[in-house]
Enzyme design. Structure first.
Site, mmCIF file in Angstrom:
data_model
loop_
_atom_site.group_PDB
_atom_site.id
_atom_site.type_symbol
_atom_site.label_atom_id
_atom_site.label_comp_id
_atom_site.label_asym_id
_atom_site.label_seq_id
_atom_site.Cartn_x
_atom_site.Cartn_y
_atom_site.Cartn_z
ATOM 1 C CG PHE A 174 -55.321 62.662 62.839
ATOM 2 C CD1 PHE A 174 -55.192 61.838 61.735
ATOM 3 C CD2 PHE A 174 -55.604 63.989 62.643
ATOM 4 C CE1 PHE A 174 -55.356 62.341 60.446
ATOM 5 C CE2 PHE A 174 -55.783 64.507 61.363
ATOM 6 C CZ PHE A 174 -55.652 63.679 60.260
ATOM 7 C CG ASP A 178 -59.663 62.377 68.420
ATOM 8 O OD1 ASP A 178 -60.758 62.060 67.920
ATOM 9 O OD2 ASP A 178 -58.841 63.101 67.828
ATOM 10 C CE1 TYR A 233 -63.750 64.216 59.017
ATOM 11 C CE2 TYR A 233 -64.517 66.115 60.240
ATOM 12 C CZ TYR A 233 -63.494 65.272 59.869
ATOM 13 O OH TYR A 233 -62.229 65.467 60.362
ATOM 14 C CE LYS A 234 -62.122 61.155 60.850
ATOM 15 N NZ LYS A 234 -61.382 61.208 59.580
ATOM 16 N NE ARG A 272 -57.478 55.604 56.379
ATOM 17 C CZ ARG A 272 -58.042 56.592 57.075
ATOM 18 N NH1 ARG A 272 -57.864 56.663 58.385
ATOM 19 N NH2 ARG A 272 -58.788 57.508 56.478
#
Length: 398
Positions: free
Chosen positions: A114, A185, A210-211, A357
């Site tokens: 990312f 990560d 939060y995912k 996605r």
């Protein structure tokens, strides 16, 4: 006892007419979150005021919740702490790792990482001014690029675009064999695939909540430090709550014991309260159950989309063992196509330049949802419903 995924689905608030395949970007609202936050606001903050730090246990939240995250990531108890953002935790972990390997100058990452992780590494290198190098290679070249020049690897376990899954245990072993350290990560693996930080021998790990963990927008990040490093790492961000005795108000910094030293600022009490309700749902399942169901749903989705939409090209690894809990397809007009899907209640997202996605979270997605989503995708793609002007206008968040 197998997980009752119908029961977990009932514990989320999902809007009528929506099939939510974007939990890999922002998880939905746990139904209990609103009442929990109302309780904290009214009965704790409202009634206790500042005494809530002691009476309601606010100060202990970061490590108490950290232990619940540890269960989902294979970390040892007492070695995960919550707080701040993922980018800050990347910075902390990377800076600490570099100090443990002072004679080396290479940070190794990959082009599937990312961008924010790479930005943090670049910024740290400039601040240190000691000639460090950020070396970025193709994901498939990471293992062969780990050599004696590498101080630390900075790898996101699952590629945010394609869902490609790195082999944490093998890459960590390779790093250790040449004297390098590892920072993992877990943004797209915590709550998505089984993780075994202790078993893999990871040095540091960071992640967001939060995912897949459904903690809500802006939910706090976490950091893991292996027990062998916990009492010797120096936190680059030496915040007052990472001090050994914050309320002694010493003018000089003295790091706290173990993982406590990786705390920085004031705990986000309200956000942690919302996250706790999501973790209550996670207590109803196991990561092995989640992974098995995730694979089944992803396989069903890939088969359905490929049969109905030959214009879409699978961007994710075809082999389930090499893939996280998301499926990505390439399409030149992927942004417009995704907007058309969202308008019809199938919510995924788009990643430049051409990736559509779709995230799969068995806690609230089931086989019927997959079939319904495939039918909508087939309609939008087969009838070119995406090729309308309103779907081509780019919004700020894609």
């Amino acid at each position: 006892m197998p997980t009752d995924f119908a029961a977990t689905k009932a514990m989320f608030r999902l809007p009528d007419g929506v099939i939510y395949l974007d939990g890999n970007s922002l998880g939905p609202l746990p139904r209990a979150a609103a009442n929990k936050m109302a309780h904290v606001i009214k009965d704790e903050w409202g009634e206790m005021l500042i005494t809530g730090w002691n009476k309601a246990g606010w100060m202990a939240q970061p490590t108490a919740v950290g232990d619940r995250i540890a269960r989902l990531t294979g970390a040892e108890a007492g070695h995960v702490v919550m707080g701040d953002t993922l980018s800050i935790k990347v910075y902390q972990a990377l800076a600490s790792a570099l100090e443990l390997n002072l004679d080396r100058r290479v940070i190794l990452s990959d082009s599937g990482n990312f961008p924010s992780d790479l930005y943090m590494a670049e910024g740290l290198i400039k601040s240190l001014g000691r000639g460090h190098e950020l070396r970025v290679v193709a994901p498939e070249d990471v293992a062969d690029s780990i050599d004696e020049s590498v101080a630390v690897t900075l790898i996101t376990e699952v590629d945010y675009r394609t869902g490609r899954l790195h082999d944490m245990k093998a890459l960590t072993a390779k790093a250790h064999s040449v004297g390098a350290l590892t920072v993992w990560d877990l943004a797209h693996t915590a709550g998505a695939t089984p993780v075994d930080l202790a078993g893999a021998g990871a040095d540091f790990a960071v992640g967001c909540t939060y995912k897949y963990l459904n903690g809500g927008p802006g939910a706090p990040a976490f950091i893991y430090v292996a027990p062998r490093h916990a009492d010797q790492v120096r936190p680059a961000l030496s915040g007052w709550l990472g001090h050994d005795a914050p309320f002694a108000f010493d003018l000089d910094y003295r790091p706290g014991a173990g993982i406590e030293r990786m705390r920085v600022g004031t705990p986000p009490v309200l956000a942690l309260a919302a996250l706790e309700t999501a973790l209550d749902i996670w207590d109803m399942t196991t990561m092995d159950d989640v992974r098995a169901q995730s694979i089944a749903l992803c396989e069903q989705f890939i088969a359905g989309v490929e049969a109905a939409c030959p214009m879409l090209t699978l961007a994710s690894p075809r082999e389930a063992a090499q893939r996280g809990s998301q499926v990505s397809f390439k399409f030149a007009d992927g942004y417009a196509a995704m907007q058309a899907l969202i308008a019809r209640g199938v919510i995924g997202d788009f990643r430049a330049p051409d990736i559509m996605r779709f995230g799969f979270t068995p806690l609230y997605i089931d086989a019927a949802d997959v079939d319904a989503a495939v039918a909508v995708i087939a309609d939008v793609m087969g009838n070119r419903l995406w090729d309308a002007p309103e779907y081509h206008a780019r919004q700020t968040v894609t």
